[in-house]
Scaffold this motif. Structure first.
Motif, PDB file in Angstrom:
ATOM      1  N   THR A 194       0.868  -1.242   0.117  1.00 15.59           N
ATOM      2  CA  THR A 194       0.121   0.237   0.141  1.00 15.59           C
ATOM      3  C   THR A 194       1.014   1.294   0.212  1.00 15.59           C
ATOM      4  O   THR A 194       1.753   1.565   0.735  1.00 15.59           O
ATOM      5  CB  THR A 194      -0.926   0.213   1.285  1.00 15.59           C
ATOM      6  N   VAL A 195       0.760   2.070  -0.937  1.00 16.25           N
ATOM      7  CA  VAL A 195       1.490   3.395  -1.086  1.00 16.25           C
ATOM      8  C   VAL A 195       0.596   4.697  -1.312  1.00 16.25           C
ATOM      9  O   VAL A 195      -0.562   4.198  -1.871  1.00 16.25           O
ATOM     10  CB  VAL A 195       2.499   3.127  -2.312  1.00 16.25           C
ATOM     11  N   ARG A 196       1.179   5.650  -0.936  1.00 19.08           N
ATOM     12  CA  ARG A 196       0.411   6.829  -1.477  1.00 19.08           C
ATOM     13  C   ARG A 196       1.471   7.884  -2.416  1.00 19.08           C
ATOM     14  O   ARG A 196       2.554   7.815  -2.254  1.00 19.08           O
ATOM     15  CB  ARG A 196       0.299   7.812  -0.147  1.00 19.08           C
ATOM     16  N   TYR A 197       0.507   8.042  -3.626  1.00 20.34           N
ATOM     17  CA  TYR A 197       1.141   8.739  -4.525  1.00 20.34           C
ATOM     18  C   TYR A 197       0.619  10.453  -4.499  1.00 20.34           C
ATOM     19  O   TYR A 197      -0.509  10.293  -4.311  1.00 20.34           O
ATOM     20  CB  TYR A 197       1.374   8.222  -5.817  1.00 20.34           C
ATOM     21  N   SER A 198       1.253  11.303  -5.181  1.00 21.59           N
ATOM     22  CA  SER A 198       0.371  12.699  -5.229  1.00 21.59           C
ATOM     23  C   SER A 198      -0.526  12.616  -6.389  1.00 21.59           C
ATOM     24  O   SER A 198      -0.505  11.697  -7.164  1.00 21.59           O
ATOM     25  CB  SER A 198       1.571  13.817  -5.823  1.00 21.59           C
ATOM     26  N   ALA A 199      -1.572  13.318  -6.016  1.00 18.71           N
ATOM     27  CA  ALA A 199      -2.579  13.368  -6.743  1.00 18.71           C
ATOM     28  C   ALA A 199      -2.138  13.447  -8.369  1.00 18.71           C
ATOM     29  O   ALA A 199      -2.806  13.031  -9.315  1.00 18.71           O
ATOM     30  CB  ALA A 199      -3.818  14.157  -6.722  1.00 18.71           C
ATOM     31  N   VAL A 205      -0.781  10.317 -10.076  1.00 16.56           N
ATOM     32  CA  VAL A 205      -1.916   9.123 -10.308  1.00 16.56           C
ATOM     33  C   VAL A 205      -2.746   9.707 -11.446  1.00 16.56           C
ATOM     34  O   VAL A 205      -3.094   8.820 -12.394  1.00 16.56           O
ATOM     35  CB  VAL A 205      -2.875   8.907  -8.907  1.00 16.56           C
TER      36      VAL A 205
END
Length: 108
Positions: A70-75, A78
């Protein structure tokens, strides 16, 4: 109660189908076939090794298995990759692989 049709009707008549079967060769030769399709024993032996999978079940992976994280990228990142259409996650993975390859080559 009327039975529901389970398949589309054939575009060929029964006579056309019978004619095609009658014209088919008695034996066939397929160089890409892993067994002799004319040898019933070879056919049975080959298919006995098969494994039944239900729809949606995956078989053994041919390439190295990916790791689920699970990772978070900038909007922005994406949105860009999603805008490239279907397969955007694969393209994102390829971009990251190129990054890793470049940075391993320069030793950073």
């Amino acid at each position: 109660m009327k039975r529901a049709r389970t398949s589309k009707p054939s575009i060929y008549s029964k006579e056309q189908i019978a004619s095609a079967i009658a014209a088919a060769p008695e034996k066939m030769k397929d160089l890409e076939c892993p067994y002799d399709p004319n040898d019933a024993e070879a056919v049975a032996k080959y298919w006995a090794k098969g494994k039944v999978r239900l729809p949606g079940q995956r078989g053994p992976q041919k390439l190295p298995t990916k790791v689920a994280v699970t990772v978070r990228y900038s909007a922005e990142v994406v949105e860009y990759f999603k805008s490239t259409g279907e397969g955007w996650q694969t393209r994102m993975n390829e971009a990251l692989q190129q990054y890793v390859k470049r940075h391993r080559a320069i030793g950073s």
